[in-house]
Design a protein around this motif. Structure first.
Motif, mmCIF file in Angstrom:
data_model
loop_
_atom_site.group_PDB
_atom_site.id
_atom_site.type_symbol
_atom_site.label_atom_id
_atom_site.label_comp_id
_atom_site.label_asym_id
_atom_site.label_seq_id
_atom_site.Cartn_x
_atom_site.Cartn_y
_atom_site.Cartn_z
ATOM 1 N N ARG A 128 3.689 -8.563 -5.377
ATOM 2 C CA ARG A 128 2.698 -9.112 -5.396
ATOM 3 C C ARG A 128 2.833 -10.453 -5.982
ATOM 4 N NH1 ARG A 128 -0.465 -3.529 -7.400
ATOM 5 N NH2 ARG A 128 -1.183 -2.493 -5.262
ATOM 6 N N GLU A 129 3.311 -10.282 -6.775
ATOM 7 C CA GLU A 129 3.019 -11.924 -7.885
ATOM 8 C C GLU A 129 4.087 -13.182 -6.472
ATOM 9 O OE1 GLU A 129 4.432 -14.186 -11.747
ATOM 10 O OE2 GLU A 129 4.773 -12.383 -11.173
ATOM 11 N N THR A 130 5.773 -12.632 -6.489
ATOM 12 C CA THR A 130 6.255 -13.489 -5.950
ATOM 13 C C THR A 130 5.835 -13.191 -4.263
ATOM 14 O OG1 THR A 130 7.327 -11.394 -5.310
ATOM 15 C CG2 THR A 130 8.669 -12.270 -7.039
ATOM 16 N N GLU B 121 20.696 -4.843 -9.276
ATOM 17 C CA GLU B 121 20.446 -3.673 -10.289
ATOM 18 C C GLU B 121 19.543 -3.292 -11.197
ATOM 19 O OE1 GLU B 121 22.024 -1.071 -9.960
ATOM 20 O OE2 GLU B 121 23.074 -1.512 -7.726
ATOM 21 N N ALA B 122 19.477 -4.817 -12.169
ATOM 22 C CA ALA B 122 18.504 -4.657 -13.046
ATOM 23 C C ALA B 122 17.156 -4.268 -13.373
ATOM 24 C CB ALA B 122 18.239 -6.235 -13.992
ATOM 25 N N GLY B 123 16.331 -4.287 -12.285
ATOM 26 C CA GLY B 123 15.172 -4.525 -11.739
ATOM 27 C C GLY B 123 14.887 -3.085 -11.154
ATOM 28 N N ALA B 124 15.712 -2.558 -10.516
ATOM 29 C CA ALA B 124 15.567 -1.002 -9.398
ATOM 30 C C ALA B 124 15.292 -0.269 -10.777
ATOM 31 C CB ALA B 124 16.753 -0.673 -9.163
ATOM 32 N N PRO B 125 15.499 -0.075 -11.714
ATOM 33 C CA PRO B 125 15.277 1.724 -12.350
ATOM 34 C C PRO B 125 13.500 0.541 -13.433
ATOM 35 C CG PRO B 125 17.043 0.447 -13.665
ATOM 36 C CD PRO B 125 16.517 -0.846 -12.539
ATOM 37 N N ARG B 126 12.786 -0.494 -13.087
ATOM 38 C CA ARG B 126 11.876 -0.996 -13.414
ATOM 39 C C ARG B 126 10.736 0.295 -12.718
ATOM 40 N NH1 ARG B 126 10.167 -6.430 -11.643
ATOM 41 N NH2 ARG B 126 11.074 -5.745 -9.975
ATOM 42 N N PRO B 127 9.836 0.768 -13.910
ATOM 43 C CA PRO B 127 8.237 1.433 -13.528
ATOM 44 C C PRO B 127 7.921 0.482 -12.169
ATOM 45 C CG PRO B 127 7.671 0.510 -15.248
ATOM 46 C CD PRO B 127 9.374 0.746 -14.934
ATOM 47 N N LEU B 128 6.819 1.772 -11.672
ATOM 48 C CA LEU B 128 6.089 1.423 -10.513
ATOM 49 C C LEU B 128 5.210 0.355 -11.022
ATOM 50 C CD1 LEU B 128 5.386 1.907 -7.578
ATOM 51 C CD2 LEU B 128 3.790 3.753 -8.155
ATOM 52 N N THR B 129 4.371 0.164 -11.686
ATOM 53 C CA THR B 129 3.812 -0.821 -11.886
ATOM 54 C C THR B 129 4.330 -2.020 -12.243
ATOM 55 O OG1 THR B 129 3.713 -0.286 -14.022
ATOM 56 C CG2 THR B 129 1.752 0.899 -13.703
ATOM 57 N N ALA B 130 4.827 -2.031 -12.907
ATOM 58 C CA ALA B 130 5.994 -3.651 -12.841
ATOM 59 C C ALA B 130 6.670 -3.564 -11.256
ATOM 60 C CB ALA B 130 7.109 -3.276 -14.213
ATOM 61 N N GLN B 131 7.544 -3.103 -11.388
ATOM 62 C CA GLN B 131 7.844 -2.825 -9.387
ATOM 63 C C GLN B 131 6.103 -3.456 -8.875
ATOM 64 O OE1 GLN B 131 10.599 -3.011 -8.234
ATOM 65 N NE2 GLN B 131 12.019 -1.614 -9.469
ATOM 66 N N LEU B 132 5.452 -2.767 -8.687
ATOM 67 C CA LEU B 132 4.646 -3.689 -7.353
ATOM 68 C C LEU B 132 3.516 -4.721 -8.228
ATOM 69 C CD1 LEU B 132 2.408 -0.808 -7.503
ATOM 70 C CD2 LEU B 132 3.624 -1.652 -5.759
ATOM 71 N N THR C 299 0.782 -1.197 0.074
ATOM 72 C CA THR C 299 -0.105 -0.197 0.540
ATOM 73 C C THR C 299 0.640 1.024 -0.159
ATOM 74 O OG1 THR C 299 -1.739 -1.524 1.602
ATOM 75 C CG2 THR C 299 -1.695 1.071 1.311
ATOM 76 N N ALA C 300 1.726 1.210 1.115
ATOM 77 C CA ALA C 300 2.910 2.341 1.091
ATOM 78 C C ALA C 300 3.853 2.540 -0.513
ATOM 79 C CB ALA C 300 3.718 2.213 1.927
ATOM 80 N N ALA C 301 3.679 1.158 -1.006
ATOM 81 C CA ALA C 301 4.593 1.406 -2.813
ATOM 82 C C ALA C 301 3.696 2.004 -3.377
ATOM 83 C CB ALA C 301 5.565 0.105 -2.917
ATOM 84 N N ALA C 302 2.267 1.573 -3.581
ATOM 85 C CA ALA C 302 1.551 2.056 -4.256
ATOM 86 C C ALA C 302 1.109 3.640 -4.085
ATOM 87 C CB ALA C 302 -0.228 1.234 -4.688
ATOM 88 N N ARG C 303 1.959 4.286 -3.609
ATOM 89 C CA ARG C 303 1.371 5.723 -3.054
ATOM 90 C C ARG C 303 2.374 6.501 -4.259
ATOM 91 N NH1 ARG C 303 0.250 4.711 2.387
ATOM 92 N NH2 ARG C 303 -1.767 3.854 2.586
ATOM 93 N N LEU C 304 3.817 5.707 -3.749
ATOM 94 C CA LEU C 304 4.456 6.403 -5.166
ATOM 95 C C LEU C 304 4.633 6.794 -7.311
ATOM 96 C CD1 LEU C 304 7.380 3.874 -3.731
ATOM 97 C CD2 LEU C 304 7.067 6.096 -2.957
ATOM 98 N N ASP C 305 5.316 7.370 -7.100
ATOM 99 C CA ASP C 305 5.114 7.326 -8.747
ATOM 100 C C ASP C 305 6.710 6.608 -9.099
ATOM 101 O OD1 ASP C 305 7.128 10.269 -8.267
ATOM 102 O OD2 ASP C 305 5.402 11.010 -8.437
#
Length: 231
Positions: A92-94, A77-88, A21-27
């Protein structure tokens, strides 16, 4: 100490929900900003949490936690630059896969031992608490307003117990007698010598022990606080 699996799973599910929920408030811009961890953005923190969930599924199913330390670092390092939608979606999936894996364990499965990183082993029954450590501390690391003072009391006591056991008998840590403002006490560090008395509110003690603070809110009688080894 026998882990309370049901309690730890309930705490973990609540902690995961609050973190997401906290992460979803980011952009995307906020995700690329620095976290509280030196050298890591918030994107690094979220990617690490997703990869850690994958790694604990590996552990619980008899696989190596990570292929190597280098592969672990490269994935973050490879995953850090992904946009928020991909991160969330990844987070959630993992987390969901890990929860399903927990649900598949039999009583004998929970009792078995597993190997973590750097040769560390533990019973599978303690893995929910270890994942709870990740979600709670890294929620603070995200620097979105969640603080050590907001960490659930049920986790706070467990974490101080865990960290003081971890440093117990460590010759690089002086003998320490910790007292929280609520009266709880712990002994850690070297077995020999008169222990240094250290006091503070429980969240401040945990933050210092976990390497999240330099010891703000924690005092030592007549001495400087010792520098603790990294976890």
């Amino acid at each position: 100490m026998i882990p309370d699996i049901a309690r730890d799973l309930a705490l973990l599910r609540d902690s995961t929900d609050r973190l997401v929920t906290a992460a979803a408030r980011l952009d995307d811009a906020a995700l690329a900003a620095p976290s509280r961890l030196p050298g890591w953005t918030r994107g690094h923190v979220l990617t690490h949490l997703a990869r850690n969930a994958d790694a604990l599924v590996n552990v619980l199913t008899g696989l190596p936690m990570y292929p190597s330390a280098e592969a672990r670092d490269a994935d973050i390092e490879a995953g850090a630059p992904r946009p928020l939608t991909a991160q969330l979606a990844d987070l959630r999936e993992t987390a969901g896969k890990l929860d399903v894996t927990f649900g598949s364990l039999t009583p004998d499965g929970w009792a078995g031992r597993c190997e973590l990183r750097n040769g560390v082993t533990d019973v599978r029954a303690r893995i929910p608490f270890r994942r709870l450590q990740e979600t709670e501390l890294h929620h603070v690391d995200l620097d979105t307003g969640y603080t050590l003072e907001q960490v659930p009391m049920e986790f706070l006591g467990q974490e101080i117990d865990f960290l003081t056991r971890r440093f117990s008998g460590n010759d690089t840590v002086p003998a320490l007698a910790l007292t929280a403002a609520d009266g709880r006490t712990w002994r850690t560090g070297r077995d020999e010598g008169e222990p240094l008395r250290v006091t503070g509110e429980a969240p401040a003690l945990m933050g210092w022990l976990a390497g999240r603070t330099a010891g703000g809110g924690v005092t030592a009688d007549g001495a400087d606080l010792p520098v603790l080894p990294p976890l």
